[in-house]
Every structure is written in C-alpha cells, then in structure tokens.
Design a protein around this motif. Structure first.
Motif, PDB file in Angstrom:
ATOM      1  N   THR A  54      47.061  34.636  38.358  1.00  0.00           N
ATOM      2  CA  THR A  54      45.847  33.999  37.791  1.00  0.00           C
ATOM      3  C   THR A  54      46.532  32.464  37.468  1.00  0.00           C
ATOM      4  O   THR A  54      46.126  31.502  37.968  1.00  0.00           O
ATOM      5  CB  THR A  54      45.116  34.358  36.847  1.00  0.00           C
ATOM      6  OG1 THR A  54      44.599  35.453  37.375  1.00  0.00           O
ATOM      7  CG2 THR A  54      43.778  33.435  36.611  1.00  0.00           C
ATOM      8  N   ASP A  82      40.545  35.662  43.415  1.00  0.00           N
ATOM      9  CA  ASP A  82      41.255  36.303  42.381  1.00  0.00           C
ATOM     10  C   ASP A  82      40.549  37.573  41.949  1.00  0.00           C
ATOM     11  O   ASP A  82      39.362  37.475  41.875  1.00  0.00           O
ATOM     12  CB  ASP A  82      41.467  35.379  41.309  1.00  0.00           C
ATOM     13  CG  ASP A  82      42.670  35.734  40.427  1.00  0.00           C
ATOM     14  OD1 ASP A  82      43.280  36.906  40.741  1.00  0.00           O
ATOM     15  OD2 ASP A  82      43.033  35.259  39.537  1.00  0.00           O
ATOM     16  N   GLU A  83      41.049  38.431  41.422  1.00  0.00           N
ATOM     17  CA  GLU A  83      40.740  39.743  40.998  1.00  0.00           C
ATOM     18  C   GLU A  83      39.614  40.370  42.197  1.00  0.00           C
ATOM     19  O   GLU A  83      38.639  40.764  42.075  1.00  0.00           O
ATOM     20  CB  GLU A  83      39.728  39.676  39.768  1.00  0.00           C
ATOM     21  CG  GLU A  83      40.349  38.821  38.676  1.00  0.00           C
ATOM     22  CD  GLU A  83      41.443  39.284  37.761  1.00  0.00           C
ATOM     23  OE1 GLU A  83      41.324  40.495  37.699  1.00  0.00           O
ATOM     24  OE2 GLU A  83      42.227  38.487  37.588  1.00  0.00           O
TER      25      GLU A  83
HETATM   26 MG    MG Z   1      44.431  37.330  36.869  1.00  0.00          MG
END
Ligand code: MG
Ligand code: ADP
Length: 769
Positions: free
Chosen positions: A45, A138-139
């Motif tokens: 991230t 992301d994630e």
């Molecule tokens: Mg992350």
C-alpha cells in the motif's frame, strides 16, 4: 534534507517490497494489468504507488482504492500521511486521500488514496476514468461489494482504454481468480518473510457448532494459559464483535489482577520474561486514539493481549504477535432479499480465513496458532469466504450501474455473480423509488439521486423534502443518519446510564427518532455547537461534528442540482406568559411541524412501514400484497416476522418511562432493520395511515412490472394491454377492498371505543348514585 526524512528513507529500504523495486517497476511498465501478491505489512500500500511516482513519471495520476473499513480502522488512512512524509511533502499536496465527506486532495495531487466507494462514484460520472493513468485496487482479497463492482467496470474500461494501468493488490495467495478474470494477466509475487506457525487444535472441542455459546470463555482461558506458560510474544485472539471483545477484555484483566505473577507465571522474571499483561480491544468502531497503542510495541516485560474482530485478519498488522487464538467464528452481515432484512449473524469462518488467521502468528518469529476447534471441524469448513456482493442489498450498486447506462444488470460481468433475486430485488426497489422506469431505464430523478453520496432511499427522501418544502430540516436529519455511529451514548456505569436516559427523554420528540435527531441538532446549535453540552447530555459530539460536515457537502450537491433549501412550516403555539424556549425549538424559538418532515421520509421508506399488533408489544410489516394473503416472488415476506423496536429508539425509551403507551401506537415507519436473534427496527417514527393512502407508493407496489424491469422477453403489445387492463381492474378492486377493510376496522374500533366510554360513564354515574 532533515534527519527525519533520512530516517524514513532508511526504514523504507528495509521493507520486503524494496528488494523488488526494479522488478516491480519493470513489470508495471510492461503490463497494463497486473496482479501483485504480498504479505500484509510488506509495503504494498505505502511503497508500490511511490515507486510508480518515482520511476514512471509518464504515469501522472495514480488512484489507490481501499475498503471503507480500512479508513475506519487506520483513522482515515493514516498511512497516507506517512507516504506524504516519505515523499517530504505535506498531506493533501502531492499525496492525498479521499473518503466520503472528507476530501484531502488538491489539483497537484498525483497519488490519491480513496475508498472503493469513491472510485465507484467517479466511474458513474466518467466510466473511462480519464483522470487517472493508474488504478490500484488494493486489499482485493477483502472482496468488498464496491471492489467487486469495480472489477467488472475496470474490465469494460480496459476494452475502451487499454492504456490505463490496472493493478490488483492482494494479501492472500488465492489470486488465480483475479488473473483469470482479467484475461489471465501476469501475477507478481513478493516473497514473504514469514516464519513457520504450528497449528494446535483443540482436542476437547468435538464440534464447532456446539462450542458457539462458550467460545468467549474458552478463548480467554486459552489466552491465559498461553500467557502464563509460554515464552515471550504477544497474543492475538479472534472473536466476533464489540460485545464479546469487551467481555473478554474484562475477564482477562480480572485474571491479571488476581494473579500472583511470581508464583503462577512460568516465565516470570525481572529481565526478559513476562511480568505484566496489557489487554487491548480492537474493532472498527473504536475511536482512533484508543486504537493507537495496539500498534505500538509493548514495554519491556509486558505481554500484549489483543482481543480483535476480523479486522486483524488481513486489514491491519500488529507487531510482535507470536500466538494466535482462533475462535472459528466471525460476525457477518447477510442480506435476505425475501424479507429485505440484514441479518447480522455469528457464523463459522472459512478454511481460507482460518489459514489467514494462523498466519498472523508468524510475522516476527516462529509462532503458534491455537484453534478452538478440532481438525475435523476445520475440514468441514467452507473453503472460501462468501464475497460481500453475494450477501448484500444491491440497491446502490444497481443504481450506479444504471447511471452508467448498463441496461442488463442481471448479466453484468461480475467476478462472482450475485444471485438473481438480489439483483431483481434491487431493480424492484429502485422502480418503487422512481429511480428507474418500467423499462428499467434510469429516470431524471434517479440521475439526481445518484449525485448524492447517500443510500438511494435517503437521497429520495431529500429530493421529496424539496417538494414538501422542508428541505432545511430533512437535510439536517439526513446528515445525521448518513454516518453509522450512535448519536446517544450508552454509558456502562449505572448512575451514568440513568442520567443518560434522563437526557434522552428530555430531548425526545413525541413522534420518534427522526424528529428527535432534529431536536438534538437545534439544541446543540442553540448552545453554540458546544462540546461541553454534548458531554453533559451523553451525546456523541463526533456524530454532530460529522453531520455538520456532511450537511455542507450535501448542500453543495443540492446547489449544483438547483434544489432549494426551504425551512418547513411551524406549529402555532398557544401564547404562554413566559416566552420560554422549548426543547427542540429552532434558532428563533419556534417549533417545527413534524408532518412534512415525516412525509418526506415516508417517500423514501414507504416499503418500511409496520402496524402494531393488537394486544402485543410488537409490530408486523405491511405490504399490500401480503394483506391480501398473496406473496409473489421478490415481494417481501417480513409480514410473517414480528418486528421489535430497538431499545435505543426514542419510542422505546418513551414507552419504558411510561411517557407513552403501546396502545397509542398504530402505524410506524423505520429506516433500518436487522435480524440478530429477532427482527429489530431502528430509526423509527410514528406515521399516519392517511399519509400512506395518499401517497402513490402503494399503487406503485401493486403495478410492479417485474419482468420488464428484469429485461425479460415481452409479451405482444395487445396481450400486454389486456393484461395491464386486467391488472389495473384487479388492483382497483383490491384497493377498494383494502380501503373498505381498513375503514371497517377503523369504524369498528371507534365504535368499540365509544361503547367503552359510554359504559364507563354509566359506571361512574352508578357509583355516584
Ligand atoms: Mg495494504
Ligand atoms: P501492506 O500494504 O503490504 O500491508 P503497508 O505498505 O501498509 O503494507 O505497510 C508497510 C509498513 O509500513 C508496515 O510495516 C507498516 O507497519 C508501516 N506503516 C504503515 N503506515 C504507517 C504509519 N502511519 N506509521 C508508521 N508505520 C507505518
């Protein structure tokens, strides 16, 4: 540059991603769609977007999405600030974030962290996402509803804009699905730096289902045994929700206080051993400052014991964890399209989740994972967690897709398609809200609704309030409802709880929650938006502060759509000698008429009405079809379930304090319903049947053209006309029936009351004689 900057660069160079910086940059340059896997904490991230900024200057604008709950747990994307600092800039300039109602970006922002919901909204305005050169999902392993919709949209965008770079980042290994979905795109794996984790099964727990009632106690026991018998290392315990976590924290702290460390703890000493326990709760709704300590390293000789929800499974990393205790359960929301209710249930986790949980123990050293169930139970678990899209109301999603002129929503390319009933239910609700027409096309009203960062129902309410000339008041209430925090605090100490109840009663409006919210706002404003007043009255200042912010943003949207903000009509009060201000009066000491306000809410929630059951303190849901004993597919069958008032409702409170009687309640409307062990309504206000009868909502329910909405094959025009005619006749007949039934009931009731009154008068007279 400052030493702080140099320190940060030094720290950056120790992250697992750093070793692969060049390879990552090369892969991103070469491929337009790429899946990246890396352990939580490896630097995905915070680092990868920076590599793009540093090494690929041709990619000017980078958007990184995060699930909303990450915003909650990290205190509004704390890491964005960190990334800013690593770049030697102030947050909001080169690096910014954008969360619903909180935009910290500027024209210079190159890297923006945002919620997946924000990107979804941007996509409805500009499906090609022309603003961006790179989109990072992301994630991705979290598989939130919004992320799943974005997958489908990005696949379409890629066809029209193949130059857009799409990165999918995940913390779990099961990414083949993502790669397959995006035309077998390459997968880049950042090797983890993890240590082996020994899994210990509970031998005395034969079946997972049978331990459900006792898993909190068992978890505390297990954690305590680890604490007293195992060498250093922190403990992470997976429980399901705030309640069990608080209970566990209390129980563990008690054991800690009662313990004679010198004698009972195997690893006690004054040097490296364990001599104290530091107990922490961790769940998404905790205030940020309470959470911070969890993420810091423990003090010498102290062992951290963290009781957490699922957020600790993949969303956040707590340093120092070497022991995991896995209850085997998770609290999961699941929407039932047949009843229109969200069920919030404690359910078994999947094998994937169990493996992920165990892995949290091996981040800094070899670890141990204690499963409170046996191997057989593990083998019987579902292999994977059901993605959110298959267990959510799709109302907002379908409206977003319709705004993008995606006609055939049922066949939209989802990575894991939701059940058809979920989509059909959303189509039906949108038609009822007049957001789409009979053909399933978005209406002008629907387009307007989509402009608001609100649920379609709340957006509809706000639009109705403009016509009903009370948008000033409705805007306030809507802003207060938009967040999901409780307005009134419920203190645990008994004396405080009693005080809090008193304050609540003082501020309550006789019609229920919606007007009570307005009362609180008016009082707060009258007291100069004072924090002190909130504290004294057990009101969550944060809710009001957020609402203020939400309100000003909703005002901007209204302004853009040329919607007027109009103060509603007032109630004339009898002239009293003292011109004292009443609770809930507006700034001019005037009392607002609740009728247009509540009618505005009814426009958005006319499917959420209920009638009090005779002689019982429960309600039954009302839908016209059900009153005629007919439940067609997709029509809610909540009628079969008794609905209860949530104990925090203004009406419950007034009933408890005998301010009103159950017999005074007849029709109510609710804005929210959840099923835990019973169906519970929140956001409840009294309404009048007349309002329902006068609105056209019920008529819309009756003439619902479901097959056309679904885009299914059409009958011929004549046949359709005939059918429509028959249907209309039937509907009229039904309406008359309902009306007369209702009238009959009413006159019966009135008659009974009159008779009763006559009888009592006669009795009284007789007594006198
Ligand atoms: Mg992350
Ligand atoms: P990933 O996305 O792979 O899980 P991150 O990029 O979020 O990893 O985090 C990389 C490292 O940076 C982690 O060790 C994390 O603890 C640290 N980190 C992230 N945000 C902050 C912050 N605000 N302050 C200090 N450290 C941080």
């Amino acid at each position: 540059m400052s030493t702080k900057y140099n320190q940060l660069q030094e720290q950056r160079s120790h992250l697992p991603t750093f070793e692969y910086k060049q390879d990552l940059v090369d892969a991103i340059r070469e491929y337009n769609i790429l899946v990246i896997i890396g352990e939580t904490g490896s630097g995905k991230t915070t680092q990868i977007p920076q590599y793009i900024m540093e090494e690929l200057p041709e990619l000017k604008k980078v958007g990184v999405t995060q699930p909303r709950r990450i915003a909650a747990i990290t205190g509004k994307f704390q890491f964005a600030k960190r990334v800013s600092e690593e770049q030697g800039e102030r947050l909001g300039s080169l690096v910014g974030y954008n969360i619903r109602f909180d935009d910290r970006t500027s024209v210079d922002t190159r890297l923006v962290y945002m919620t997946d919901g924000i990107l979804l909204r941007e996509a409805t305005m500009d499906p090609c996402l022309n603003k961006y050169d790179v989109i990072v999902i992301d994630e991705a392993h979290e598989r939130t509803l919004e992320t799943d919709v974005l997958f489908g949209l990005l696949k379409q965008t890629h066809r029209q804009r193949p130059d857009l770079k799409i990165l999918i980042m995940s913390a779990t290994l099961d990414v083949a699905k993502f790669s397959d979905f995006f035309g077998e795109c390459p997968i880049f794996e950042i090797p983890g730096r993890t240590y082996p984790v020994k899994v210990v099964y509970s031998l005395d727990a034969p079946k997972l289902a049978t331990i459900k009632s006792a898993f909190v106690d068992r978890a505390v026991e297990t954690a305590w045994t680890i604490h007293t018998q195992q060498p250093e290392g922190d403990i992470l315990v997976f429980l399901t929700g705030q309640q069990d976590i608080e209970r566990a924290c209390k129980a563990f702290s008690q054991k800690d206080r009662d313990c004679d460390y010198r004698r009972q703890v195997k690893f006690y000493n004054h040097g490296d051993g364990v001599s104290r326990a530091a107990v922490y709760p961790l769940f998404a709704s905790l205030e940020t400052f309470e959470q911070k300590a969890v993420f810091e390293l423990p003090r010498q000789g102290e062992r951290k014991i963290v009781f957490a929800t699922n957020v600790a499974q993949t969303s956040v990393t707590i340093p120092g964890i070497r022991y995991v205790v896995d209850s085997g359960f998770v609290k999961e929301k699941s929407f039932d399209p047949n009843t229109g209710m969200d069920a919030l249930l404690v359910t078994e986790i999947s094998q994937a989740a169990a493996i992920q949980r165990a892995g949290r123990a091996g981040r800094t050293a070899p670890g141990k994972a204690y499963r409170l169930y046996n191997q057989e139970s593990f083998e019987r678990m579902e292999p994977n967690t059901i993605p959110e899209i298959q267990r959510s109301s799709l109302l907002g999603t379908v409206l977003a897709l319709k705004t993008m002129n995606i006609v055939d929503v049922i066949n939209f390319e989802f990575i894991d398609p939701p059940e058809e009933t979920l989509v059909k239910n959303a189509l039906k609700q949108l038609y009822l809200l007049e957001a789409i027409d009979e053909e399933g096309k978005i209406t002008k009203l629907g387009v307007k609704m989509n402009h608001f960062p609100l649920s379609p129902c709340l957006a509809r309410v706000l639009l109705a309030s403009v016509d009903l000339q009370c948008s000033y008041e409705v805007l306030i209430i809507t802003s207060m409802l938009a967040g999901d925090m409780e307005l009134f605090k419920s203190p645990r100490k008994e004396e405080e709880a009693i005080e809090a109840e008193k304050c609540k009663i003082k501020l309550a409006h006789h019609t229920g929650d919606h007007m009570t919210y307005l009362n609180v706002w008016h009082e707060w404003k009258w007291r100069g938006k004072s924090r002190k007043w909130c504290k004294e009255n057990y009101i969550n200042y944060k809710v009001l502060e957020t609402a203020s912010n939400v309100r000003s943003q909703l005002m901007d949207v209204m302004d853009k759509l040329s919607l007027k903000i109009i103060k509603g009509p007032l109630i004339k009060r009898k002239k009293s000698k003292s011109s004292k201000r009443h609770i809930g009066d507006n700034d001019h000491g005037e009392s607002v008429d609740p009728v247009p306000v509540l009618r505005s809410f009814l426009t958005g929630y006319f499917t959420n009405i209920a009638n009090k059951a005779a002689h019982r303190s429960v309600f039954s849901h009302y839908a016209p079809d059900e009153h005629l004993g007919r439940t067609s597919a997709g029509v809610s069958s909540t009628a079969l379930v008794a609905l209860h008032l949530h104990p925090l409702c203004a009406l419950s409170n007034m009933l408890d304090k005998a301010k009103i009687q159950y017999s005074e309640l007849d029709w109510i409307m609710y804005t929210n319903i959840t099923y835990t062990n019973k169906a519970v309504m929140k956001g409840v206000s009294k309404i009048l049947w007349d309002w329902v009868k006068q609105g056209d909502g019920q008529a819309r329910i009756r003439k619902l053209p479901q097959t056309r909405l679904n885009g299914e094959a059409q009958p011929s025009v004549e046949a359709e006309d005939l059918q429509a005619k028959q249907k209309q006749q039937a509907a009229e007949k039904e309406q008359n029936n309902i009306a007369s039934l209702k009238d009959l009931e009413e006159s019966k009731k009135r008659r009974a009351e009159e008779i009763d009154m006559i009888r009592q008068r006669a009795l009284a007279r007789r007594k006198k004689e």
